[in-house]
Design a protein around this motif. Structure first.
Motif, PDB file in Angstrom:
ATOM      1  N   SER A 266      35.071  38.363   6.920  1.00  0.00           N
ATOM      2  CA  SER A 266      33.960  38.830   7.283  1.00  0.00           C
ATOM      3  C   SER A 266      34.274  40.727   7.158  1.00  0.00           C
ATOM      4  CB  SER A 266      33.476  39.000   8.707  1.00  0.00           C
ATOM      5  OG  SER A 266      34.700  39.099   9.783  1.00  0.00           O
ATOM      6  N   GLY A 267      35.629  40.899   6.840  1.00  0.00           N
ATOM      7  CA  GLY A 267      35.890  42.418   6.950  1.00  0.00           C
ATOM      8  C   GLY A 267      37.051  42.430   5.933  1.00  0.00           C
ATOM      9  N   GLY A 268      37.194  43.522   4.952  1.00  0.00           N
ATOM     10  CA  GLY A 268      38.101  43.890   4.234  1.00  0.00           C
ATOM     11  C   GLY A 268      37.931  43.789   3.076  1.00  0.00           C
ATOM     12  N   GLY A 269      38.570  42.520   2.537  1.00  0.00           N
ATOM     13  CA  GLY A 269      38.311  41.965   1.004  1.00  0.00           C
ATOM     14  C   GLY A 269      39.079  40.527   0.921  1.00  0.00           C
ATOM     15  N   ALA A 270      38.827  39.795   0.160  1.00  0.00           N
ATOM     16  CA  ALA A 270      39.336  38.497  -0.258  1.00  0.00           C
ATOM     17  C   ALA A 270      39.183  38.176  -1.744  1.00  0.00           C
ATOM     18  CB  ALA A 270      38.911  37.336   0.360  1.00  0.00           C
ATOM     19  N   LEU A 349      50.087  27.572  -8.559  1.00  0.00           N
ATOM     20  CA  LEU A 349      48.976  27.699  -9.336  1.00  0.00           C
ATOM     21  C   LEU A 349      48.335  29.156  -9.096  1.00  0.00           C
ATOM     22  CD1 LEU A 349      46.929  24.393  -9.187  1.00  0.00           C
ATOM     23  CD2 LEU A 349      48.476  25.095 -10.783  1.00  0.00           C
ATOM     24  N   GLY A 350      48.696  29.713  -7.781  1.00  0.00           N
ATOM     25  CA  GLY A 350      48.091  30.862  -7.494  1.00  0.00           C
ATOM     26  C   GLY A 350      48.292  31.169  -6.120  1.00  0.00           C
ATOM     27  N   VAL A 351      47.198  32.234  -5.612  1.00  0.00           N
ATOM     28  CA  VAL A 351      47.474  32.620  -4.273  1.00  0.00           C
ATOM     29  C   VAL A 351      46.165  33.372  -3.739  1.00  0.00           C
ATOM     30  CG1 VAL A 351      48.413  35.115  -4.783  1.00  0.00           C
ATOM     31  CG2 VAL A 351      48.713  33.912  -2.552  1.00  0.00           C
ATOM     32  N   VAL A 352      46.001  32.936  -2.531  1.00  0.00           N
ATOM     33  CA  VAL A 352      44.591  33.345  -1.709  1.00  0.00           C
ATOM     34  C   VAL A 352      45.128  34.535  -1.004  1.00  0.00           C
ATOM     35  CG1 VAL A 352      42.699  32.949  -0.067  1.00  0.00           C
ATOM     36  CG2 VAL A 352      43.534  31.011  -1.629  1.00  0.00           C
ATOM     37  N   HIS A 353      44.521  35.572  -1.172  1.00  0.00           N
ATOM     38  CA  HIS A 353      44.785  36.884  -0.848  1.00  0.00           C
ATOM     39  C   HIS A 353      43.436  37.577   0.211  1.00  0.00           C
ATOM     40  CE1 HIS A 353      47.181  40.562   0.051  1.00  0.00           C
ATOM     41  NE2 HIS A 353      46.315  41.188  -0.451  1.00  0.00           N
ATOM     42  N   VAL A 354      43.840  38.088   1.534  1.00  0.00           N
ATOM     43  CA  VAL A 354      42.763  38.404   2.144  1.00  0.00           C
ATOM     44  C   VAL A 354      43.494  39.709   2.771  1.00  0.00           C
ATOM     45  CG1 VAL A 354      41.224  38.245   4.130  1.00  0.00           C
ATOM     46  CG2 VAL A 354      41.739  36.168   2.722  1.00  0.00           C
ATOM     47  N   ARG A 355      42.579  40.679   2.838  1.00  0.00           N
ATOM     48  CA  ARG A 355      42.847  42.219   3.429  1.00  0.00           C
ATOM     49  C   ARG A 355      41.965  42.427   4.624  1.00  0.00           C
ATOM     50  NH1 ARG A 355      40.866  46.896   2.174  1.00  0.00           N
ATOM     51  NH2 ARG A 355      39.713  46.214   0.347  1.00  0.00           N
ATOM     52  N   GLY A 356      42.861  42.945   5.494  1.00  0.00           N
ATOM     53  CA  GLY A 356      41.850  43.118   6.989  1.00  0.00           C
ATOM     54  C   GLY A 356      42.341  44.647   7.423  1.00  0.00           C
TER      55      GLY A 356
END
Length: 573
Positions: A266-270, A349-356
């Motif tokens: 809900s905030g930051g970015g993903a 395969l990769g990475v899930v990245h979330v910024r808050g």
């Protein structure tokens, strides 16, 4: 003092002893009776509270199942009815246990009806609805409507029971506290024996009961909250799994992941970063549909600390000493982040990245949900890639890397069924058996690979070439007539000659027969006409292209010869 004089005193003393004894016994009895009555009341209220807690838990289960069932597609209803029926049975048992334990709970008014009557009515209606859904005569079809119209009113009625059930538990807890208070008041006013008895019983019995009630209350609230989290998690997992299973390509998978990130963050970015085919670089496969990217600048999978460690990493402050180096100075004022690796069968395969927000670490529920997204995505993408590799291997010739005969036949069938304009070419390496017998099979394999490379170099992107068998190849040239295809085929012959010169190998030539797709209406006839043209090229001396259809392989007036080089007298063509 004489015996006679002492008798009244002794008698009075004994009378006082007896009176004090019986008064003490009476007071102790009163204390005992009152204490036992209070204890019975406490145990009764506690039993009511525990029964109400069981009803609350079962009611939460039933409401969760019913919500999933209401929102489910009609084709998934039969699989969910059994779980809903089991939870309904558990709810019925626990509610009947509550009503038998507490008549006051059973008589609690809910609107204009009693709680037990309304509960039984809702349970009976739900049994009827589930029986109707489970009726084989009304089995859902692919076009059937979901059962939301029938079950939604029952769900509303069922949710209306949550508040009165909670009220029963709260009143039971209140009754326990009230009884404890009355017991303390009685104890303060009674005689020393009664006071001692009350105090003793309070210390020995009531205090542990109060502590137990408080502890049970806390455990119950924690259990209910945990169950709600598990229900939300299970609902999310089910929806995510169904969405990913429905995706038939990686693009479809990434759309589902984007919607999942939009729901979770809900905030930051993903963003979801996926490795390319070389596994040396990553690209942005998904970004948050509203918030956009998290802005990670990592360039390769193994540059990411979460990927290297093989576990999720939570960073509360991008300026901390142990922060990820790709977080430092990313945004003004700093940030927090969560990095979850995406791996399938041990391969990254990769990475899930979330910024808050800086200083606000992601809670455990979000990290767990992101882990589910990563694992489910990895499983689906890995499965799709495995299927793609298996399909490619099944349709590819191992020696040349070209599509095999089965794949080529499918392309020809599509060409004919869709009535595409173009040309079909049958190509055959000249004197291939002599080449094998003279220079060995390794030379023959090199010749096949050189021809495959020459064809790929000379054809357009939309053209098709496949190995038909042995030294024979089939080419499909869309949107080119047989006459126009000759120029393309001449480039192939020239490319083959150049490849032989560079490789310093025995000269390899090719004969080709080309026919327009308008010459036949089925695959077998089209291949036969192209093969006839090829045989004409062989009969005319090899190393040439013949445009069909032809009437006589030996009559040059019946076909068009575009390359009339004489055959090689040394036998190498």
């Amino acid at each position: 003092m004489s015996r006679r004089a002492s008798t009244p005193l002794v008698r009075k003393f004994r009378r006082g002893i007896r009176l004090g004894f019986w008064v003490g016994v009476g007071l102790a009895t009163v204390v005992f009776v009152l204490t036992e009555a209070t204890r019975a009341l406490v145990e009764d209220r506690l039993a009511t509270r525990e029964a109400a807690a069981d009803v609350q838990v079962d009611l939460v289960d039933l409401v969760g199942d019913l919500r999933v069932l209401v929102e489910a597609d009609a084709s998934a209803v039969p699989e969910m009815v059994a779980d809903t029926r089991a939870d309904l049975a558990a709810f019925t048992r626990s509610s009947e246990a509550l009503f038998s334990t507490s008549p006051e709970a059973a008589a609690l008014p809910v609107g204009d009806v009693r709680l037990d009557d309304k509960t039984r009515a809702v349970s009976a209606a739900l049994v009827t609805a589930l029986r109707a859904l489970d009726d084989p005569t009304s089995a859902p079809t692919a076009t059937a409507t979901p059962p939301s119209g029938e079950l939604a009113p029952l769900l509303t009625r069922l949710e209306s029971l949550e508040e009165p059930v909670a009220q029963v538990g709260e009143e039971a807890a209140s009754g326990v506290a009230g009884a404890a208070a009355r017991l303390g008041t009685i104890g303060r006013w009674l005689f020393a024996v009664a006071l001692f008895s009350v105090s003793f019983r309070y210390v020995v019995m009531q205090l542990p009961l109060a502590r137990r009630l408080e502890r049970d209350q806390e455990e119950l609230e924690a259990a209910v909250e945990q169950h709600r989290r598990q229900a939300r998690r299970q609902d999310f997992v089910t929806r995510l799994s169904d969405g990913l299973d429905a995706a038939e390509s990686e693009v479809g998978v990434y759309r589902v992941v984007g919607r999942a990130l939009g729901r979770l963050v809900s905030g930051g970015g993903a963003e979801l970063l996926m490795a390319d085919s070389s596994k040396a670089h990553v690209r942005v496969a998904v970004e948050h549909p509203v918030l956009g990217r998290a802005g990670c600048s990592v360039e390769s999978p193994w540059s990411c600390p979460a990927v290297r460690r093989g576990r999720s990493l939570v960073f509360e402050d991008s300026e901390a000493i142990n922060a990820c180096p790709y977080l430092v100075d990313r945004v003004p004022g700093g940030c927090s982040a969560v990095c979850v690796p995406v791996a399938f069968m041990g391969q990254s395969l990769g990475v899930v990245h979330v910024r808050g927000e800086r200083g606000v670490a992601a809670d455990a529920e979000l990290v767990e949900s992101l882990g589910l997204v990563a694992s489910q995505t990895a499983m689906r993408v890995g499965t799709l890639r495995s299927f793609a590799r298996a399909e490619l291997q099944a349709s590819t010739d191992v020696l040349t890397g070209l599509p095999n005969r089965r794949a080529t036949e499918a392309r020809l069938a599509a060409l004919v069924s869709q009535r595409e304009s173009g040309s079909v070419v049958m190509a055959d390496l000249d004197r291939f058996k002599m080449l094998n017998d003279t220079f060995g099979h390794e030379a023959g394999d090199r010749a096949l690979r050189m021809f495959a490379e020459a064809v790929r170099a000379g054809l357009r992107e939309q053209d098709w070439v496949g190995r038909w068998g042995g030294e024979e190849f089939v080419l499909v040239l869309p949107d080119l007539s047989a006459g126009e295809a000759v120029a393309v085929l001449e480039r192939v012959r020239a490319s083959l000659a150049e490849a032989c010169g560079r490789a310093e190998t025995p000269k390899v030539t090719v004969s080709m027969g080309v026919v327009d797709t308008s010459a036949a209406t089925d695959v077998a006839e089209l291949v036969r006409l192209a093969d006839d043209a090829l045989l004409a090229a062989k009969a005319q001396g090899r190393d040439r292209i013949v445009v069909g259809p032809v009437l006589d392989h030996t009559d040059p007036t019946d076909h068009h010869v575009t390359s009339d080089q004489p055959p090689d007298p040394t036998g190498t063509r």
